[in-house]
Write a protein that holds these residues in place. Structure first.
Motif, PDB file in Angstrom:
ATOM      1  N   UNK A   1      58.701  62.834 -77.215  1.00  0.00           N
ATOM      2  CA  UNK A   1      58.891  61.555 -77.402  1.00  0.00           C
ATOM      3  C   UNK A   1      57.716  60.574 -76.564  1.00  0.00           C
ATOM      4  N   UNK A   2      57.405  61.192 -75.535  1.00  0.00           N
ATOM      5  CA  UNK A   2      56.401  60.030 -74.742  1.00  0.00           C
ATOM      6  C   UNK A   2      55.014  60.451 -75.366  1.00  0.00           C
ATOM      7  N   UNK A   3      54.791  61.391 -75.836  1.00  0.00           N
ATOM      8  CA  UNK A   3      53.330  61.511 -76.479  1.00  0.00           C
ATOM      9  C   UNK A   3      53.650  60.512 -77.805  1.00  0.00           C
ATOM     10  N   UNK A   4      54.523  60.676 -78.537  1.00  0.00           N
ATOM     11  CA  UNK A   4      54.648  59.943 -79.987  1.00  0.00           C
ATOM     12  C   UNK A   4      54.601  58.497 -79.686  1.00  0.00           C
ATOM     13  N   UNK A   5      55.231  58.239 -78.310  1.00  0.00           N
ATOM     14  CA  UNK A   5      55.364  56.511 -78.210  1.00  0.00           C
ATOM     15  C   UNK A   5      54.051  56.263 -77.883  1.00  0.00           C
ATOM     16  N   UNK A   6      53.385  56.950 -77.067  1.00  0.00           N
ATOM     17  CA  UNK A   6      51.977  56.666 -76.741  1.00  0.00           C
ATOM     18  C   UNK A   6      50.845  56.523 -77.994  1.00  0.00           C
ATOM     19  N   UNK A   7      51.418  57.309 -78.953  1.00  0.00           N
ATOM     20  CA  UNK A   7      50.432  57.283 -80.277  1.00  0.00           C
ATOM     21  C   UNK A   7      50.687  55.912 -80.987  1.00  0.00           C
ATOM     22  N   UNK A   8      51.959  55.589 -80.836  1.00  0.00           N
ATOM     23  CA  UNK A   8      52.314  54.222 -81.496  1.00  0.00           C
ATOM     24  C   UNK A   8      51.807  53.083 -80.732  1.00  0.00           C
ATOM     25  N   UNK A   9      51.413  53.209 -79.403  1.00  0.00           N
ATOM     26  CA  UNK A   9      50.693  52.322 -78.635  1.00  0.00           C
ATOM     27  C   UNK A   9      49.244  52.058 -78.917  1.00  0.00           C
ATOM     28  N   UNK A  10      48.741  53.293 -79.275  1.00  0.00           N
ATOM     29  CA  UNK A  10      47.428  53.390 -79.520  1.00  0.00           C
ATOM     30  C   UNK A  10      46.994  52.922 -81.036  1.00  0.00           C
ATOM     31  N   UNK A  11      48.048  52.783 -81.980  1.00  0.00           N
ATOM     32  CA  UNK A  11      47.886  52.441 -82.971  1.00  0.00           C
ATOM     33  C   UNK A  11      48.090  50.921 -83.413  1.00  0.00           C
ATOM     34  N   UNK A  12      48.792  50.159 -82.319  1.00  0.00           N
ATOM     35  CA  UNK A  12      49.232  48.895 -82.400  1.00  0.00           C
ATOM     36  C   UNK A  12      48.130  47.968 -83.044  1.00  0.00           C
ATOM     37  N   UNK A  13      46.763  47.997 -82.404  1.00  0.00           N
ATOM     38  CA  UNK A  13      45.824  47.367 -82.920  1.00  0.00           C
ATOM     39  C   UNK A  13      45.454  47.117 -84.356  1.00  0.00           C
ATOM     40  N   UNK A  14      46.149  48.386 -85.037  1.00  0.00           N
ATOM     41  CA  UNK A  14      45.659  48.571 -86.394  1.00  0.00           C
ATOM     42  C   UNK A  14      46.761  48.188 -87.336  1.00  0.00           C
ATOM     43  N   UNK A  15      47.895  47.533 -86.840  1.00  0.00           N
ATOM     44  CA  UNK A  15      49.022  47.494 -87.842  1.00  0.00           C
ATOM     45  C   UNK A  15      48.728  46.909 -89.063  1.00  0.00           C
ATOM     46  N   UNK A  16      48.004  45.701 -89.321  1.00  0.00           N
ATOM     47  CA  UNK A  16      47.730  44.989 -90.578  1.00  0.00           C
ATOM     48  C   UNK A  16      46.993  45.943 -91.544  1.00  0.00           C
ATOM     49  N   UNK A  17      46.000  46.576 -90.941  1.00  0.00           N
ATOM     50  CA  UNK A  17      45.227  47.842 -91.687  1.00  0.00           C
ATOM     51  C   UNK A  17      46.067  48.748 -92.352  1.00  0.00           C
ATOM     52  N   UNK A  18      47.028  49.196 -91.398  1.00  0.00           N
ATOM     53  CA  UNK A  18      47.591  50.575 -91.586  1.00  0.00           C
ATOM     54  C   UNK A  18      48.842  50.092 -92.612  1.00  0.00           C
ATOM     55  N   UNK A  19      49.081  48.882 -92.630  1.00  0.00           N
ATOM     56  CA  UNK A  19      50.230  48.346 -93.795  1.00  0.00           C
ATOM     57  C   UNK A  19      49.509  48.573 -95.117  1.00  0.00           C
ATOM     58  N   UNK A  20      48.368  48.205 -95.221  1.00  0.00           N
ATOM     59  CA  UNK A  20      47.724  47.979 -96.385  1.00  0.00           C
ATOM     60  C   UNK A  20      47.254  49.490 -97.111  1.00  0.00           C
ATOM     61  N   UNK A  21      47.054  50.314 -95.776  1.00  0.00           N
ATOM     62  CA  UNK A  21      46.648  51.718 -96.232  1.00  0.00           C
ATOM     63  C   UNK A  21      47.786  52.379 -96.786  1.00  0.00           C
ATOM     64  N   UNK A  22      48.952  52.071 -96.092  1.00  0.00           N
ATOM     65  CA  UNK A  22      50.331  52.745 -96.370  1.00  0.00           C
ATOM     66  C   UNK A  22      50.725  52.407 -98.004  1.00  0.00           C
ATOM     67  N   UNK A  23      50.551  51.002 -98.287  1.00  0.00           N
ATOM     68  CA  UNK A  23      50.791  50.530 -99.702  1.00  0.00           C
ATOM     69  C   UNK A  23      49.893  51.336-100.663  1.00  0.00           C
TER      70      UNK A  23
END
Length: 243
Positions: free
Chosen positions: A90-112
């Motif tokens: 749980x701690x590792x995956x929450x850390x991963x989400x923290x590292x992904x935070x600056x790229x949210x907008x790009x990740x939304x488009x990539x997901x689409x």
């Protein structure tokens, strides 16, 4: 001119620059609409320089995943070492989400983009499997064999569901995301327990197959020995050479 100013950027430097540029473009463009020349032009580098660093857009995505992996591994909380495996993950995956935070907008488009392109979805799944292998290692979880492969794929799917929640959550405390991750880990534990049960039920059958295979191998070897013994090199008829 000093050596520092005249030094050419290295391939790793250019790769990191390509990652930054692609994800900046992804904030406003669909993945399929971004070309390598677009990346080079936006990054202010020659196309030949980009080619020296990466071979494709997918390779840039792989470099991005490796960047996030590295940040998570560098951010490990050593105090979690004596905690249960579930809490460590749980701690590792929450850390991963923290590292992904600056790229949210790009990740939304990539997901689409991924949802409209099955081949991209398959490629991203392959990249995710590699990353989550490192996440499991970071949490001190090692599961070998087919069971480990099932766990790894299940984790990739579960984390993708959590990311969907994460990308749509505005609360900086991420309560919905943490709740989603908690549910997914609960679900994963349930699947692994059922898999353990299936594994225990199947073990006698698998063991029986192994014993049968060993007996067949011994019988095959015995027949071969008998056949070799019947062939007497001293009395065998000469064979005409192939021409």
């Amino acid at each position: 001119m000093s050596a520092a100013k005249s030094a050419k950027p290295t391939a790793p430097d250019l790769r990191e620059q390509a990652v930054d540029t692609l994800f900046r473009l992804l904030e406003t463009h669909d993945f399929k609409d971004i070309s390598l020349p677009d990346v080079a032009r936006e990054a202010g580098m020659r196309l030949s320089e980009l080619r020296s660093a990466v071979g494709s857009k997918l390779e840039i995505l792989e470099a991005f995943a490796a960047r996030i992996d590295g940040k998570v591994l560098d951010d490990l909380d050593e105090d979690m070492g004596d905690q249960p495996a579930r809490d460590r993950l749980f701690d590792v995956l929450m850390s991963r989400l923290d590292m992904l935070s600056p790229y949210r907008k790009a990740l939304k488009n990539l997901k689409n983009s991924m949802r409209r392109d099955p081949s991209l979805a398959l490629a991203l799944n392959r990249i995710a499997l590699r990353s989550h292998g490192w996440m499991l290692s970071a949490a001190g979880i090692e599961v070998p064999g087919i069971k480990g492969a099932i766990l790894l794929q299940g984790l990739a799917i579960s984390f993708a569901r959590v990311v969907d929640v994460f990308l749509d959550e505005d609360d900086p405390g991420l309560p919905r995301t943490m709740a989603a991750l908690d549910r997914e880990l609960d679900r994963g534990e349930g699947w692994m327990q059922r898999l353990d049960g299936v594994e225990r039920m199947a073990k006698p059958f698998v063991d029986g197959l192994c014993r049968l295979a060993e007996r067949r191998q011994r019988r095959r070897a015995k027949r071969q020995e008998e056949a070799d013994g019947e062939a007497d090199p001293g009395t065998a008829e000469p064979v005409a050479p192939l021409t």
